[in-house]
Design a protein around this motif. Sequence first.
Motif, PDB file in Angstrom:
ATOM      1  N   GLU A 113     -93.605  80.225 -85.923  1.00  0.00           N
ATOM      2  CA  GLU A 113     -93.223  79.383 -84.659  1.00  0.00           C
ATOM      3  C   GLU A 113     -93.905  80.111 -83.380  1.00  0.00           C
ATOM      4  OE1 GLU A 113     -89.557  79.938 -82.033  1.00  0.00           O
ATOM      5  OE2 GLU A 113     -88.953  78.573 -83.446  1.00  0.00           O
ATOM      6  N   ILE A 114     -94.826  79.331 -82.739  1.00  0.00           N
ATOM      7  CA  ILE A 114     -95.728  79.600 -81.579  1.00  0.00           C
ATOM      8  C   ILE A 114     -94.731  79.352 -80.120  1.00  0.00           C
ATOM      9  CG2 ILE A 114     -97.749  79.386 -80.271  1.00  0.00           C
ATOM     10  CD1 ILE A 114     -98.962  78.605 -83.179  1.00  0.00           C
ATOM     11  N   ALA A 115     -94.357  78.095 -80.192  1.00  0.00           N
ATOM     12  CA  ALA A 115     -93.732  77.935 -78.899  1.00  0.00           C
ATOM     13  C   ALA A 115     -92.520  76.857 -79.118  1.00  0.00           C
ATOM     14  CB  ALA A 115     -94.966  77.104 -78.001  1.00  0.00           C
ATOM     15  N   VAL A 116     -91.561  76.853 -78.205  1.00  0.00           N
ATOM     16  CA  VAL A 116     -90.657  75.860 -78.090  1.00  0.00           C
ATOM     17  C   VAL A 116     -90.460  75.623 -76.871  1.00  0.00           C
ATOM     18  CG1 VAL A 116     -88.177  75.480 -78.512  1.00  0.00           C
ATOM     19  CG2 VAL A 116     -89.390  76.921 -80.135  1.00  0.00           C
ATOM     20  N   SER A 117     -90.457  74.222 -76.412  1.00  0.00           N
ATOM     21  CA  SER A 117     -90.244  73.738 -75.087  1.00  0.00           C
ATOM     22  C   SER A 117     -89.936  72.311 -74.970  1.00  0.00           C
ATOM     23  CB  SER A 117     -91.649  73.873 -74.273  1.00  0.00           C
ATOM     24  OG  SER A 117     -91.557  73.512 -73.113  1.00  0.00           O
ATOM     25  N   ALA A 118     -89.218  71.965 -73.866  1.00  0.00           N
ATOM     26  CA  ALA A 118     -89.057  70.427 -73.707  1.00  0.00           C
ATOM     27  C   ALA A 118     -90.093  69.896 -73.320  1.00  0.00           C
ATOM     28  CB  ALA A 118     -87.742  70.297 -72.996  1.00  0.00           C
ATOM     29  N   ASP A 119     -91.203  70.639 -72.623  1.00  0.00           N
ATOM     30  CA  ASP A 119     -92.378  69.939 -71.753  1.00  0.00           C
ATOM     31  C   ASP A 119     -93.461  69.702 -72.814  1.00  0.00           C
ATOM     32  OD1 ASP A 119     -94.012  69.408 -69.526  1.00  0.00           O
ATOM     33  OD2 ASP A 119     -94.794  71.262 -69.897  1.00  0.00           O
ATOM     34  N   PRO A 120     -93.909  68.489 -72.846  1.00  0.00           N
ATOM     35  CA  PRO A 120     -94.935  68.378 -73.835  1.00  0.00           C
ATOM     36  C   PRO A 120     -96.120  68.750 -73.300  1.00  0.00           C
ATOM     37  CG  PRO A 120     -94.317  66.291 -72.464  1.00  0.00           C
ATOM     38  CD  PRO A 120     -93.333  67.456 -72.057  1.00  0.00           C
ATOM     39  N   GLY A 121     -96.679  69.100 -72.058  1.00  0.00           N
ATOM     40  CA  GLY A 121     -97.620  69.413 -71.555  1.00  0.00           C
ATOM     41  C   GLY A 121     -97.860  70.943 -72.135  1.00  0.00           C
ATOM     42  N   THR A 122     -96.691  71.679 -71.895  1.00  0.00           N
ATOM     43  CA  THR A 122     -96.825  73.314 -72.497  1.00  0.00           C
ATOM     44  C   THR A 122     -97.053  73.235 -73.983  1.00  0.00           C
ATOM     45  OG1 THR A 122     -95.151  73.693 -70.785  1.00  0.00           O
ATOM     46  CG2 THR A 122     -95.004  75.055 -72.728  1.00  0.00           C
ATOM     47  N   LEU A 123     -96.506  72.428 -74.776  1.00  0.00           N
ATOM     48  CA  LEU A 123     -96.646  72.411 -76.117  1.00  0.00           C
ATOM     49  C   LEU A 123     -98.226  72.081 -76.532  1.00  0.00           C
ATOM     50  CD1 LEU A 123     -93.401  70.528 -77.290  1.00  0.00           C
ATOM     51  CD2 LEU A 123     -93.880  72.933 -77.464  1.00  0.00           C
ATOM     52  N   VAL A 124     -98.825  71.164 -75.968  1.00  0.00           N
ATOM     53  CA  VAL A 124    -100.168  70.964 -76.327  1.00  0.00           C
ATOM     54  C   VAL A 124    -101.033  72.135 -75.709  1.00  0.00           C
ATOM     55  CG1 VAL A 124    -102.302  69.460 -75.763  1.00  0.00           C
ATOM     56  CG2 VAL A 124     -99.848  68.427 -76.387  1.00  0.00           C
ATOM     57  N   ALA A 125    -100.778  72.755 -74.519  1.00  0.00           N
ATOM     58  CA  ALA A 125    -101.465  73.638 -74.019  1.00  0.00           C
ATOM     59  C   ALA A 125    -101.453  75.039 -75.198  1.00  0.00           C
ATOM     60  CB  ALA A 125    -101.115  74.144 -72.757  1.00  0.00           C
ATOM     61  N   GLN A 126    -100.236  75.063 -75.775  1.00  0.00           N
ATOM     62  CA  GLN A 126    -100.143  76.327 -76.515  1.00  0.00           C
ATOM     63  C   GLN A 126    -100.820  75.962 -77.994  1.00  0.00           C
ATOM     64  OE1 GLN A 126     -98.494  79.252 -76.363  1.00  0.00           O
ATOM     65  NE2 GLN A 126     -98.646  78.582 -74.264  1.00  0.00           N
ATOM     66  N   LEU A 127    -101.018  74.772 -78.227  1.00  0.00           N
ATOM     67  CA  LEU A 127    -101.664  74.348 -79.432  1.00  0.00           C
ATOM     68  C   LEU A 127    -103.139  74.558 -79.325  1.00  0.00           C
ATOM     69  CD1 LEU A 127    -102.294  73.008 -82.081  1.00  0.00           C
ATOM     70  CD2 LEU A 127    -102.618  70.893 -80.949  1.00  0.00           C
ATOM     71  N   PHE A 128    -103.789  74.281 -78.107  1.00  0.00           N
ATOM     72  CA  PHE A 128    -105.257  74.832 -77.917  1.00  0.00           C
ATOM     73  C   PHE A 128    -105.323  76.153 -77.834  1.00  0.00           C
ATOM     74  CE2 PHE A 128    -105.376  70.225 -76.112  1.00  0.00           C
ATOM     75  CZ  PHE A 128    -106.513  70.033 -77.008  1.00  0.00           C
ATOM     76  N   TRP A 129    -104.670  76.889 -77.307  1.00  0.00           N
ATOM     77  CA  TRP A 129    -104.771  78.241 -77.383  1.00  0.00           C
ATOM     78  C   TRP A 129    -104.507  79.107 -78.544  1.00  0.00           C
ATOM     79  CZ3 TRP A 129    -100.367  81.845 -78.523  1.00  0.00           C
ATOM     80  CH2 TRP A 129    -100.772  83.270 -78.427  1.00  0.00           C
ATOM     81  N   ALA A 130    -103.575  78.303 -79.374  1.00  0.00           N
ATOM     82  CA  ALA A 130    -103.340  79.008 -80.892  1.00  0.00           C
ATOM     83  C   ALA A 130    -104.599  78.763 -81.488  1.00  0.00           C
ATOM     84  CB  ALA A 130    -102.156  78.375 -81.466  1.00  0.00           C
ATOM     85  N   VAL A 131    -105.180  77.397 -81.565  1.00  0.00           N
ATOM     86  CA  VAL A 131    -106.513  76.953 -82.226  1.00  0.00           C
ATOM     87  C   VAL A 131    -107.446  78.152 -81.604  1.00  0.00           C
ATOM     88  CG1 VAL A 131    -108.004  75.428 -82.678  1.00  0.00           C
ATOM     89  CG2 VAL A 131    -105.674  74.742 -82.834  1.00  0.00           C
ATOM     90  N   ASN A 132    -107.606  78.327 -80.440  1.00  0.00           N
ATOM     91  CA  ASN A 132    -108.535  79.178 -80.097  1.00  0.00           C
ATOM     92  C   ASN A 132    -108.712  80.610 -80.752  1.00  0.00           C
ATOM     93  OD1 ASN A 132    -109.635  77.344 -78.374  1.00  0.00           O
ATOM     94  ND2 ASN A 132    -108.917  78.103 -76.463  1.00  0.00           N
ATOM     95  N   ARG A 133    -107.528  81.154 -80.590  1.00  0.00           N
ATOM     96  CA  ARG A 133    -107.068  82.348 -81.396  1.00  0.00           C
ATOM     97  C   ARG A 133    -107.386  82.441 -82.902  1.00  0.00           C
ATOM     98  NH1 ARG A 133    -104.265  86.441 -78.793  1.00  0.00           N
ATOM     99  NH2 ARG A 133    -103.838  87.073 -80.998  1.00  0.00           N
ATOM    100  N   HIS A 134    -107.049  81.442 -83.571  1.00  0.00           N
ATOM    101  CA  HIS A 134    -107.539  81.331 -84.712  1.00  0.00           C
ATOM    102  C   HIS A 134    -108.917  81.288 -85.260  1.00  0.00           C
ATOM    103  CE1 HIS A 134    -107.439  80.009 -89.029  1.00  0.00           C
ATOM    104  NE2 HIS A 134    -108.157  78.790 -88.844  1.00  0.00           N
ATOM    105  N   VAL A 135    -109.826  80.415 -84.359  1.00  0.00           N
ATOM    106  CA  VAL A 135    -111.165  80.415 -84.532  1.00  0.00           C
ATOM    107  C   VAL A 135    -111.897  81.741 -84.319  1.00  0.00           C
ATOM    108  CG1 VAL A 135    -113.267  79.212 -83.734  1.00  0.00           C
ATOM    109  CG2 VAL A 135    -111.261  77.876 -84.363  1.00  0.00           C
ATOM    110  N   ILE A 136    -111.296  82.410 -82.996  1.00  0.00           N
ATOM    111  CA  ILE A 136    -111.994  83.493 -82.441  1.00  0.00           C
ATOM    112  C   ILE A 136    -111.653  84.729 -82.944  1.00  0.00           C
ATOM    113  CG2 ILE A 136    -112.885  84.503 -80.222  1.00  0.00           C
ATOM    114  CD1 ILE A 136    -112.574  81.894 -78.946  1.00  0.00           C
TER     115      ILE A 136
END
Length: 309
Positions: free
Chosen positions: A93-116
């Motif tokens: 689990e990376i993030a839990v939120s009721a805000d969709p913008g927060t969740l998508v921002a966390q997805l992009f951050w997590a993909v960045n960390r995976h790639v870099i």
Amino acid sequence: MGIGRGLLVRESPSDGRSAILSRQRDERCHHRVGPFQCFGRSWSIRTSDPELSTHLDACYAPMRSSDADDRSACFSVLTPDHGRGGVWRDDIEIAVSADPGTLVAQLFWAVNRHVIQPVQDRVLLHAGAVARGDAVVLLPAAMESGKTTLVAGLLDTGLAYLTDEAVALSADGLVQGYRKPLSLDPGSWPVLPHHEPELPQRLKHYHRDQWQVLATGFTDVVAEGYLRLLVFPEYVADQPVRLEPLSGADALRHASSCAFAVEETSSGIRELRGLKNALTDVPAFRLSFGRLDEAVATVRRLMAAADDA
């Protein structure tokens, strides 16, 4: 979103609540895209929203791949249609939120960390990069330096896109880009209004705080090229353009400060030697600017001078 800007967001659900969300993820996240691959790392994404999946597929389209390796990751996004949603990497689990913008921002951050992550025989730099033909202009910079804004301005002049976030640089000067969407913060919106993403109304709340500008919307997207010009940009409000030529030693020092995870080991020493070799005889400059148009014109003049040299 840069790799350093991620914020692990949890709304402190109980273990029972986490288990419920995980079950909802497995029941509802059936819309899968990928795999994608960059720097030898692959990933796929599944969501509970088919329209969001289509959008994310477009975001990472330049890195679609038919192969997945043993370092592949599966990211899941459960949209908060009725309550909280979540983001996972595999079962973590990376993030839990009721805000969709927060969740998508966390997805992009997590993909960045995976790639870099460290790459053998190459140095990873926090940098933007554009190209003309196979000649790459590399723009290493710290966060909040105007790097992505400058990349977007240069793309508007017809240059090709490699990245606004990270490159892998080999000792022979080969530059490979992380061809993610350009992440434009609100401060850049007034000077780049034509890059506002055209999204269906129901997707706009996913990018309320940051525009994710599709790389495929530009003239050309290229995977790699060879380093021909090095410019270290820094945005300074209300300042006229200031250009400072850098010695080889200063260029190496500035570039080293933009490197991701170079360790004090024999491998790290080899990476820094490779970086030194890659920068040898490459014109290097520090560019301070307060106006995007002036910065773009200056970089284009430097490119023309490099061509004539």
